[in-house]
Design an enzyme around this catalytic site. Structure first.
Site, short mmCIF file in Angstrom:
data_model
loop_
_atom_site.label_atom_id
_atom_site.label_comp_id
_atom_site.label_asym_id
_atom_site.label_seq_id
_atom_site.Cartn_x
_atom_site.Cartn_y
_atom_site.Cartn_z
N GLU A 35 50.53 -6.36 25.53
CA GLU A 35 49.43 -6.67 24.60
C GLU A 35 49.55 -8.06 23.98
O GLU A 35 48.55 -8.65 23.58
CB GLU A 35 49.33 -5.61 23.50
CG GLU A 35 48.56 -4.37 23.90
CD GLU A 35 47.10 -4.67 24.32
OE1 GLU A 35 46.45 -5.51 23.68
OE2 GLU A 35 46.63 -4.06 25.30
N GLY A 36 50.77 -8.57 23.85
CA GLY A 36 50.93 -9.94 23.33
C GLY A 36 50.24 -10.94 24.24
O GLY A 36 49.44 -11.78 23.80
N HIS A 37 50.53 -10.82 25.54
CA HIS A 37 49.87 -11.70 26.51
C HIS A 37 48.35 -11.46 26.51
O HIS A 37 47.56 -12.40 26.56
CB HIS A 37 50.38 -11.44 27.92
CG HIS A 37 51.85 -11.65 28.11
ND1 HIS A 37 52.73 -10.63 28.33
CD2 HIS A 37 52.59 -12.79 28.12
CE1 HIS A 37 53.96 -11.11 28.49
NE2 HIS A 37 53.90 -12.42 28.35
N GLN A 61 64.05 -22.61 32.97
CA GLN A 61 64.22 -22.32 31.55
C GLN A 61 65.24 -21.20 31.30
O GLN A 61 65.44 -20.78 30.17
CB GLN A 61 62.88 -22.01 30.88
CG GLN A 61 62.25 -20.69 31.27
CD GLN A 61 60.83 -20.59 30.71
OE1 GLN A 61 59.93 -21.32 31.11
NE2 GLN A 61 60.64 -19.68 29.76
#
Ligand code: AMP
Length: 290
Positions: A35-37, A61
């Site tokens: 849900e963050g994305h 990274q």
């Protein structure tokens, strides 16, 4: 939704969207979407007429002892979710497409990249800024969307965009959390059993700080002592750092000032988690977003 695997095809599609007068938006991710994305994609969908999401687990990274190999890659589920959300292009290149043999350039935002996450994860931000600059140049979006969950990353990318006169406007989106407050992260799936329950202590400690600040506390050491107190009551949580910093410079501040972050990083059951709260001055009071 068109799935694009090569830089050349992605450039062509992006240039065509711009030529057609579209307002283009970019949402860079490493996949294992949650849900963050999705909140970034929704914001992009609201503000742009052409949305590109990228899924690229960027090897540069990751540190040598980090989880590059085991990083989750549920591509089919990610693709279906992005398609349902109305994304126009999904750019999902292979590592060799982004870093072909002989690749030898890096871009680094000095100073900001060496603090906090940069100290704990040397070269991490160099990898992030290098790949984000490449994505921004491939897509040349009008808007690029990043989560405040990674506050230092968002600040560094904003600095890079300013320093290098990039056209993209960096848009910062709020942190999306689980019901118990744990900030959503692709790495949360590594947390099982009691580790998962204990991980909510990060958010609890930020809530404790919020209450103190909203009751008038302004002294950073006292706020941080309380934050550390909450975290130390969870034996599974090993604190890496807890600090209150200026939101622009990421230098520690002794007394709250307009626009600072409370930054946290901790290791829970072998999984490194970060979280933060944004502290803003509204009139005579401080408002804490956590
Ligand atoms: P990642 O796939 O972890 O590289 O994250 C891609 C983007 O999603 C970054 O801009 C993150 O800051 C953002 N993001 C990740 N987790 C969250 C979250 N819980 N809330 C808001 N944004 C997030």
């Amino acid at each position: 939704m068109e799935i694009i695997r090569t830089v050349e095809a992605m450039k062509q599609a992006s240039r065509a969207a711009v030529a057609a007068g579209r307002i283009t938006g970019l949402v860079p991710t490493m996949g294992a979407l949650h849900e963050g994305h999705f909140s970034l994609v929704r914001e992009a969908r609201k503000r742009c007429s052409s949305v590109t999401a990228t899924i690229f687990v960027n090897p540069t990274q990751f540190g040598p002892r980090e989880d590059l190999e085991k990083y989750p890659r549920p591509f089919a589920a990610d693709r279906d979710a992005l398609e349902k959300m109305g994304v126009d292009y999904l750019f999902a290149p292979a590592a060799e497409e982004i870093y072909p043999r002989g690749f030898s350039t890096a871009v680094e935002v000095a100073g900001l990249s060496e603090k906090f996450e940069g100290r704990s994860r040397p070269l991490h931000f160099r990898g992030v800024t290098t790949v984000v600059l490449k994505l921004l140049e491939i897509m040349r979006p009008r808007l690029a969307f990043f989560g405040r969950k990674d506050a230092q990353q968002e600040r560094i990318i904003r600095q890079m965009a300013r320093d290098l006169n990039l056209d993209a406007e960096v848009v910062a989106c709020p942190i999306v959390r689980e019901d118990d407050g744990l900030a959503l992260s692709s790495r949360n799936r590594y947390l099982v059993g009691e580790d998962r329950t204990s991980a909510a202590a990060l958010h609890r400690s930020l809530q404790d700080a919020r209450m103190r600040i909203e009751s008038g506390e302004r002294d950073s050491p006292r706020i941080l002592q309380a934050v550390r107190g909450v975290l130390s009551s969870e034996p599974r949580v090993a604190l890496d750092y807890a600090q209150i910093v200026d939101a622009g410079t990421f230098d520690p501040v002794d007394v709250l000032q307009p626009d600072c972050y409370i930054l946290l990083a901790a290791i829970v059951g072998g999984t490194r988690l970060i979280d933060n709260a944004l502290v803003e001055q509204v009139g005579n009071t401080f408002q804490v977003t956590v």
